[in-house]
Motif scaffolding. Structure first.
Motif, PDB file in Angstrom:
ATOM      1  N   ASP A 130     -32.197  -8.049  54.654  1.00  0.00           N
ATOM      2  CA  ASP A 130     -30.732  -8.019  54.651  1.00  0.00           C
ATOM      3  C   ASP A 130     -30.169  -9.407  54.371  1.00  0.00           C
ATOM      4  O   ASP A 130     -29.161  -9.559  53.668  1.00  0.00           O
ATOM      5  CB  ASP A 130     -30.218  -7.518  56.005  1.00  0.00           C
ATOM      6  CG  ASP A 130     -30.516  -6.045  56.226  1.00  0.00           C
ATOM      7  OD1 ASP A 130     -30.844  -5.352  55.234  1.00  0.00           O
ATOM      8  OD2 ASP A 130     -30.444  -5.593  57.384  1.00  0.00           O
ATOM      9  N   THR A 131     -30.809 -10.430  54.936  1.00  0.00           N
ATOM     10  CA  THR A 131     -30.371 -11.805  54.706  1.00  0.00           C
ATOM     11  C   THR A 131     -30.479 -12.159  53.231  1.00  0.00           C
ATOM     12  O   THR A 131     -29.555 -12.733  52.639  1.00  0.00           O
ATOM     13  CB  THR A 131     -31.216 -12.783  55.540  1.00  0.00           C
ATOM     14  OG1 THR A 131     -31.062 -12.475  56.922  1.00  0.00           O
ATOM     15  CG2 THR A 131     -30.810 -14.229  55.289  1.00  0.00           C
ATOM     16  N   THR A 160     -30.481 -10.123  50.731  1.00  0.00           N
ATOM     17  CA  THR A 160     -29.492  -9.337  49.983  1.00  0.00           C
ATOM     18  C   THR A 160     -28.142 -10.038  49.959  1.00  0.00           C
ATOM     19  O   THR A 160     -27.465 -10.092  48.932  1.00  0.00           O
ATOM     20  CB  THR A 160     -29.347  -7.936  50.609  1.00  0.00           C
ATOM     21  OG1 THR A 160     -30.601  -7.251  50.530  1.00  0.00           O
ATOM     22  CG2 THR A 160     -28.282  -7.118  49.896  1.00  0.00           C
ATOM     23  N   GLU A 161     -27.735 -10.587  51.092  1.00  0.00           N
ATOM     24  CA  GLU A 161     -26.453 -11.302  51.169  1.00  0.00           C
ATOM     25  C   GLU A 161     -26.432 -12.499  50.229  1.00  0.00           C
ATOM     26  O   GLU A 161     -25.443 -12.751  49.537  1.00  0.00           O
ATOM     27  CB  GLU A 161     -26.189 -11.730  52.605  1.00  0.00           C
ATOM     28  CG  GLU A 161     -25.922 -10.569  53.554  1.00  0.00           C
ATOM     29  CD  GLU A 161     -25.737 -11.024  54.990  1.00  0.00           C
ATOM     30  OE1 GLU A 161     -25.752 -12.252  55.226  1.00  0.00           O
ATOM     31  OE2 GLU A 161     -25.566 -10.160  55.871  1.00  0.00           O
ATOM     32  N   LEU A 177     -25.570  -0.430  48.020  1.00  0.00           N
ATOM     33  CA  LEU A 177     -25.326  -1.393  49.090  1.00  0.00           C
ATOM     34  C   LEU A 177     -24.041  -1.069  49.838  1.00  0.00           C
ATOM     35  O   LEU A 177     -23.987  -1.116  51.073  1.00  0.00           O
ATOM     36  CB  LEU A 177     -25.258  -2.805  48.507  1.00  0.00           C
ATOM     37  CG  LEU A 177     -24.967  -3.940  49.488  1.00  0.00           C
ATOM     38  CD1 LEU A 177     -26.071  -4.053  50.526  1.00  0.00           C
ATOM     39  CD2 LEU A 177     -24.796  -5.268  48.748  1.00  0.00           C
ATOM     40  N   CYS A 236     -22.949  -3.230  54.736  1.00  0.00           N
ATOM     41  CA  CYS A 236     -23.300  -4.652  54.732  1.00  0.00           C
ATOM     42  C   CYS A 236     -22.171  -5.417  55.408  1.00  0.00           C
ATOM     43  O   CYS A 236     -21.163  -4.839  55.809  1.00  0.00           O
ATOM     44  CB  CYS A 236     -23.516  -5.158  53.300  1.00  0.00           C
ATOM     45  SG  CYS A 236     -22.115  -4.850  52.197  1.00  0.00           S
ATOM     46  N   GLY A 237     -22.312  -6.713  55.531  1.00  0.00           N
ATOM     47  CA  GLY A 237     -21.288  -7.538  56.156  1.00  0.00           C
ATOM     48  C   GLY A 237     -20.003  -7.554  55.354  1.00  0.00           C
ATOM     49  O   GLY A 237     -19.998  -7.253  54.151  1.00  0.00           O
ATOM     50  N   THR A 281     -20.029  -9.902  52.253  1.00  0.00           N
ATOM     51  CA  THR A 281     -20.890  -9.360  51.209  1.00  0.00           C
ATOM     52  C   THR A 281     -20.234  -8.142  50.555  1.00  0.00           C
ATOM     53  O   THR A 281     -20.322  -7.946  49.344  1.00  0.00           O
ATOM     54  CB  THR A 281     -22.262  -8.969  51.797  1.00  0.00           C
ATOM     55  OG1 THR A 281     -22.844 -10.121  52.394  1.00  0.00           O
ATOM     56  CG2 THR A 281     -23.195  -8.428  50.725  1.00  0.00           C
ATOM     57  N   LYS A 282     -19.562  -7.339  51.366  1.00  0.00           N
ATOM     58  CA  LYS A 282     -18.878  -6.150  50.828  1.00  0.00           C
ATOM     59  C   LYS A 282     -17.793  -6.555  49.829  1.00  0.00           C
ATOM     60  O   LYS A 282     -17.648  -5.943  48.762  1.00  0.00           O
ATOM     61  CB  LYS A 282     -18.263  -5.351  51.965  1.00  0.00           C
ATOM     62  CG  LYS A 282     -17.644  -4.031  51.530  1.00  0.00           C
ATOM     63  CD  LYS A 282     -16.938  -3.334  52.680  1.00  0.00           C
ATOM     64  CE  LYS A 282     -17.916  -2.926  53.751  1.00  0.00           C
ATOM     65  NZ  LYS A 282     -17.247  -2.172  54.852  1.00  0.00           N
TER      66      LYS A 282
END
Length: 445
Positions: free
Chosen positions: A355-356, A358-359, A401, A406-407, A410-411
């Motif tokens: 996940d990290t 991906t951001e 995603l 996601c955060g 990031t979104k």
């Protein structure tokens, strides 16, 4: 009257066997078992209440916030635990007697250090560093390292009694010696090795390690030390920078520091050193755009992209973090546009690492694609990043995603990327029917 759980424990203790490999069961004598774990005691200690426990079990009990003996319910403190050498010797003899049944002899445990012993060592380190007594300081530091390696309890005792601050102060004292010869370098490396076992640094320790003299010595070790010394130096620099932005800003100006860290990434000698250097560079570039431009000028962007091709998870996350920071400046983006693997590798790593990661991927792609739009027709990478992102399947992945979540930051970047991709070449984009089933509404063009 005995409590129900104690009665049940008693019955378990009487019947619990140890099985050897061949399947033959051997009953452990009741007085050799810890009342808490019901297992054979490896390091028996007797409490002030007269009950003998395995050290690991009773210390875990006390660390959970309990302040009483589990059997007697009387008050109990950790310092009241005394090694029971007689029981331990009897257990070892029993193990030897049952060796033919698959029972291995328990090793003789080492007695943990006490607070008083640690306090004495810390005081002696401070006194030796004031006298610039290299030999005595080296002996004491070696003692700290040896004790810490013996177990987490020892480490906690040293950590909670100011050993990290004393070691950092000693490092600063010897770093300030006007003539740094071989013997001074050796004691500095020994102090670093001990300090890395007691991280993170507190504010006082960081102030000693972050002094100009200390930083100069760290740069020298990064450049000329052996592998272990360079690893320890890189780890300490990383921890120092993690303490705060103001310190990081000043640290970046230390002559040769940024260059030494970048060289350890470009010319890797040990994965752990590379990872620590990447994290240090990440902090430096995140806190200062000027430093980011310096790092870009050293040619790190292409190195990071090629590292990402087959890097394992931890290395990949760190390389992506630094790449994301570097493409935040114009020079970093130009270097990224000029590398054929940039966009395909980023898109590939979007869901394959963590996940990290991906951001960082989404952030880097957003900066690169937005940079193309802002550059207009004159930009060297005009349209290439968007086109390659579409061909690599970024549109599908970004939609997924948003669906899985996601955060918030990031979104927002993923949504902006989808708008860019959806508006760049409509004939290459997904048909609107492909949006069926998604919770999000169709993105406006």
């Amino acid at each position: 009257m005995a409590l129900p759980w104690r009665s049940r424990r008693s019955s378990l203790v009487k019947n619990k066997p140890v099985k050897r490999i061949s399947g033959v069961e051997v009953s452990i004598p009741t007085h050799f078992r810890c009342p808490i774990s019901l297992d054979l005691m490896k390091d028996p200690v007797t409490a002030s209440t007269g009950i003998t426990y395995d050290r690991a079990s009773i210390e875990a009990w006390l660390d959970m916030g309990n302040a009483t003996c589990p059997v007697t319910n009387r008050e109990l403190k950790q310092e009241d635990l005394i090694p029971n050498h007689s029981i331990r010797k009897m257990i070892q003899d029993w193990c030897v007697a049952n060796r033919s049944n698959g029972i291995e002899r328990i090793p003789t445990p080492k007695i943990p250090v006490t607070k008083a012993q640690v306090t004495d060592i810390v005081s002696e380190i401070a006194a030796a560093s004031r006298r610039r007594d290299r030999a005595r300081c080296g002996q004491l530091v070696a003692k700290v390292r040896s004790s810490v390696r013996e177990g987490e309890r020892n480490r906690g005792c040293f950590e909670s009694n100011g050993t990290g601050r004393a070691l950092a102060a000693a490092f600063g004292a010897f770093a300030g010696v006007s003539s740094v010869d071989g013997s001074v370098t050796r004691v500095l490396e020994e102090i670093l090795a001990a300090l890395t076992t007691l991280l993170p640094l507190d504010e006082e320790a960081a102030s000693h390690v972050g002094s100009p003299e200390s930083l100069t010595c760290l740069v020298s070790i990064l450049k000329h030390g052996d592998l272990v010394a360079r690893l320890n130096a890189a780890v300490v620099v990383k921890e120092l920078l993690a303490c705060g932005g103001a310190r990081a800003d000043g640290t970046a100006d230390t002559a040769g520091l940024v260059e030494a860290l970048v060289k350890l990434i470009k010319e890797p000698v040990l994965p752990q050193i590379t990872k620590a250097s990447l994290v240090a560079i990440f902090y430096l570039t995140n806190y200062s755009e000027r430093t980011a431009s310096r790092v870009v000028g050293m040619g790190l962007v292409p190195v990071l992209i090629e590292t990402l091709v087959d890097a394992e998870k931890s290395m990949c996350e760190k390389a992506l973090a630094v790449l994301d920071a570097l493409v935040g400046c114009a020079g970093g983006r130009e270097q990224a546009y000029g590398h054929a693997l940039t966009t395909p590798v980023l898109v590939k790593k979007m869901f394959r690492v963590s996940d990290t990661a991906t951001e960082f991927v989404v952030s880097a792609l957003w900066k690169l694609c937005r940079g193309e739009e802002e550059a207009g027709d004159e930009g060297e990478g005009r349209g290439r990043c968007l086109r390659e992102a579409q061909q690599a399947g970024a549109f599908h992945k970004l939609l997924l995603l948003l669906q899985v979540g996601c955060g918030e930051a990031t979104k927002e970047k993923a949504t902006a990327l989808l708008r860019l991709l959806n508006g760049y070449k409509k004939d290459e984009c997904i048909d609107t029917t492909d949006f069926k089933g998604l919770k999000q509404p169709l993105l406006p063009v």
